[in-house]
Design an enzyme around this catalytic site. Structure first.
Site, PDB file in Angstrom:
ATOM      1  N   THR A  43       0.853  -1.187   0.000  1.00  0.00           N
ATOM      2  CA  THR A  43       0.000   0.000   0.000  1.00  0.00           C
ATOM      3  C   THR A  43       0.888   1.235   0.000  1.00  0.00           C
ATOM      4  O   THR A  43       2.089   1.158   0.259  1.00  0.00           O
ATOM      5  CB  THR A  43      -0.905   0.048   1.239  1.00  0.00           C
ATOM      6  OG1 THR A  43      -0.095   0.249   2.414  1.00  0.00           O
ATOM      7  CG2 THR A  43      -1.693  -1.240   1.406  1.00  0.00           C
ATOM      8  N   ILE A 107       2.644  -1.148   5.081  1.00  0.00           N
ATOM      9  CA  ILE A 107       2.006   0.133   5.385  1.00  0.00           C
ATOM     10  C   ILE A 107       3.106   1.181   5.499  1.00  0.00           C
ATOM     11  O   ILE A 107       4.176   0.906   6.055  1.00  0.00           O
ATOM     12  CB  ILE A 107       1.165   0.061   6.678  1.00  0.00           C
ATOM     13  CG1 ILE A 107       0.389   1.373   6.892  1.00  0.00           C
ATOM     14  CG2 ILE A 107       2.017  -0.278   7.894  1.00  0.00           C
ATOM     15  CD1 ILE A 107      -0.629   1.314   8.013  1.00  0.00           C
ATOM     16  N   ILE A 138       6.922  -2.378   7.339  1.00  0.00           N
ATOM     17  CA  ILE A 138       6.805  -0.933   7.422  1.00  0.00           C
ATOM     18  C   ILE A 138       7.555  -0.324   6.241  1.00  0.00           C
ATOM     19  O   ILE A 138       8.743  -0.584   6.054  1.00  0.00           O
ATOM     20  CB  ILE A 138       7.378  -0.389   8.742  1.00  0.00           C
ATOM     21  CG1 ILE A 138       6.691  -1.050   9.947  1.00  0.00           C
ATOM     22  CG2 ILE A 138       7.232   1.132   8.793  1.00  0.00           C
ATOM     23  CD1 ILE A 138       5.214  -0.782  10.055  1.00  0.00           C
ATOM     24  N   LYS A 139       6.847   0.489   5.454  1.00  0.00           N
ATOM     25  CA  LYS A 139       7.476   1.147   4.303  1.00  0.00           C
ATOM     26  C   LYS A 139       8.117   2.452   4.753  1.00  0.00           C
ATOM     27  O   LYS A 139       7.458   3.316   5.341  1.00  0.00           O
ATOM     28  CB  LYS A 139       6.447   1.425   3.211  1.00  0.00           C
ATOM     29  CG  LYS A 139       6.008   0.184   2.463  1.00  0.00           C
ATOM     30  CD  LYS A 139       4.995   0.508   1.374  1.00  0.00           C
ATOM     31  CE  LYS A 139       5.664   0.987   0.112  1.00  0.00           C
ATOM     32  NZ  LYS A 139       4.686   1.104  -1.009  1.00  0.00           N
ATOM     33  N   ILE A 140       9.400   2.571   4.475  1.00  0.00           N
ATOM     34  CA  ILE A 140      10.158   3.783   4.790  1.00  0.00           C
ATOM     35  C   ILE A 140      10.825   4.259   3.504  1.00  0.00           C
ATOM     36  O   ILE A 140      11.489   3.476   2.825  1.00  0.00           O
ATOM     37  CB  ILE A 140      11.224   3.501   5.863  1.00  0.00           C
ATOM     38  CG1 ILE A 140      10.566   3.020   7.165  1.00  0.00           C
ATOM     39  CG2 ILE A 140      12.070   4.750   6.132  1.00  0.00           C
ATOM     40  CD1 ILE A 140      11.555   2.617   8.252  1.00  0.00           C
TER      41      ILE A 140
END
Length: 361
Positions: A43, A107, A138-140
């Site tokens: 996402t 996310i 976790i998208k960074i």
């Protein structure tokens, strides 16, 4: 067996680049898993903006958040977290069967804080804890300000999807951030075999920008290079992955190598094959996250021709050399794409907040 199953045999996992509560509540997401061989979901702010601005699926929860006097950003993350948690549950079996490689749901941290490393790691920890599922990522973003947060998150045992990578120079930094984080996790006595990471290398946006510059040059040689940069750049990234990670001797025992993930794989130019960024980027230990349109095109095609990554380094390097020689400033292209990538996500996030805010009053 489907074409996507064949892709998996080559070594590329297919993740859906889309999510919504409607997909979850209708059973569509679960159906995609069983009928189209999808083994993960990604996402981003634009995806949630599209999902939350349509239909009535979020109305009841928004009314509840209104009663709780939630602010817009708190409300949006509350809604997104619930969706991501439910999606993680849909993919739990895939996660277990794949030993943690697949069955992943991503996310993203707030794109507005991409230059603030401390705020980014704080939110990464919060999202990890609030979703509370092992198969979360976790998208960074791979920006200067967030690079330290990538290492920090991995050192905490958080699985990370590093996003918005365009250049090989930036990818080198991402690989080093991954290595640093995994070493620190091992030093913290964490089980590194439970930590997974992907590096999301964007593809079609590279072609859009470079094609535009080639057309401005306008020569026959320049025009002949259109549609080649995105694949060549990603193939060079894969060569870098092999040299820096597959051949690494300085990683803790049990480390899961950070897999290259091909993002932005829906073609923007209708003259190109709809599976261009699938068939030409198939290879061991990779992920391709696709919009459903690209998934369907892949299922309908018979264009796979085996591993197109492992022996592509020399030819792809030549393509990029030719593009640079003809007058395209690749460093400028990649800097512009990174800047625009963050701006697009910030714009999508702000639009989402603006659409939700009036409903909370």
């Amino acid at each position: 067996m489907t074409t996507i199953d064949d892709l998996a045999k080559i070594g590329t996992s297919t993740w859906l680049d889309d999510m919504s509560r409607e997909r979850l509540e209708s059973g569509n997401l679960k159906e995609l898993l069983s009928t189209k061989s999808i083994v993960g979901v990604t996402t981003n702010p634009a995806i949630f903006a599209a999902a939350m601005s349509k239909g009535t699926a979020y109305d009841a929860d928004i009314e509840k958040l209104k009663a709780e006097r939630a602010k817009a950003d708190e409300a949006v993350y509350s809604l997104a977290i619930d969706d991501v948690r439910d999606a993680c549950d849909v993919f739990q079996e895939v996660y277990e069967k794949s030993g943690g490689k697949d069955g992943r749901v991503s996310i993203e941290v707030d794109p507005r804080i991409s230059d603030d490393g401390e705020a980014t790691i704080a939110q990464a920890r919060e999202l990890w804890n609030r979703v509370g599922r092992e198969n979360l990522m976790i998208k960074i973003p791979a920006t200067d300000g967030s690079m330290g947060a990538i290492s920090e998150a991995l050192a905490d045992g958080i699985s990370v999807n590093v996003t918005l990578i365009f250049s090989l120079e930036r990818y080198k930094q991402v690989i080093e951030a991954f290595k640093t984080g995994i070493r620190r996790a091992a030093a913290n006595d964490l089980d590194v075999s439970k930590i997974h990471s992907v590096a999301s290398f964007f593809v079609s946006r590279v072609d859009v920008e470079i094609d535009k510059r080639l057309e401005e040059i306008g020569s026959e040689d320049a025009l002949a290079l259109r549609g080649k940069a995105g694949v060549a750049n990603a193939q060079q990234a894969y060569a870098l992955y092999v040299s820096e990670l597959e051949n690494a001797t300085d990683l803790p025992e049990g480390t899961n190598l950070q897999r290259p993930l091909w993002a932005s794989t829906g073609v923007k130019n209708p003259d190109y094959s709809p599976t261009l960024y699938v068939s030409e980027l198939a290879g061991p230990n990779t992920v391709n996250t696709m919009p459903e349109k690209t998934i369907d095109a892949t299922l309908e095609s018979d264009t796979l021709h085996g591993d197109t990554l492992s022996n592509s380094a020399e030819e792809s390097a030549k393509v990029l050399e030719d593009i640079a020689a003809i007058g395209v400033d690749l460093d400028d292209v990649f800097a512009q794409l990174e800047r625009e990538g963050v701006e697009k996500f910030v714009d999508a996030w702000n639009e989402l907040l603006e659409s939700v805010s009036p409903r909370l009053v």
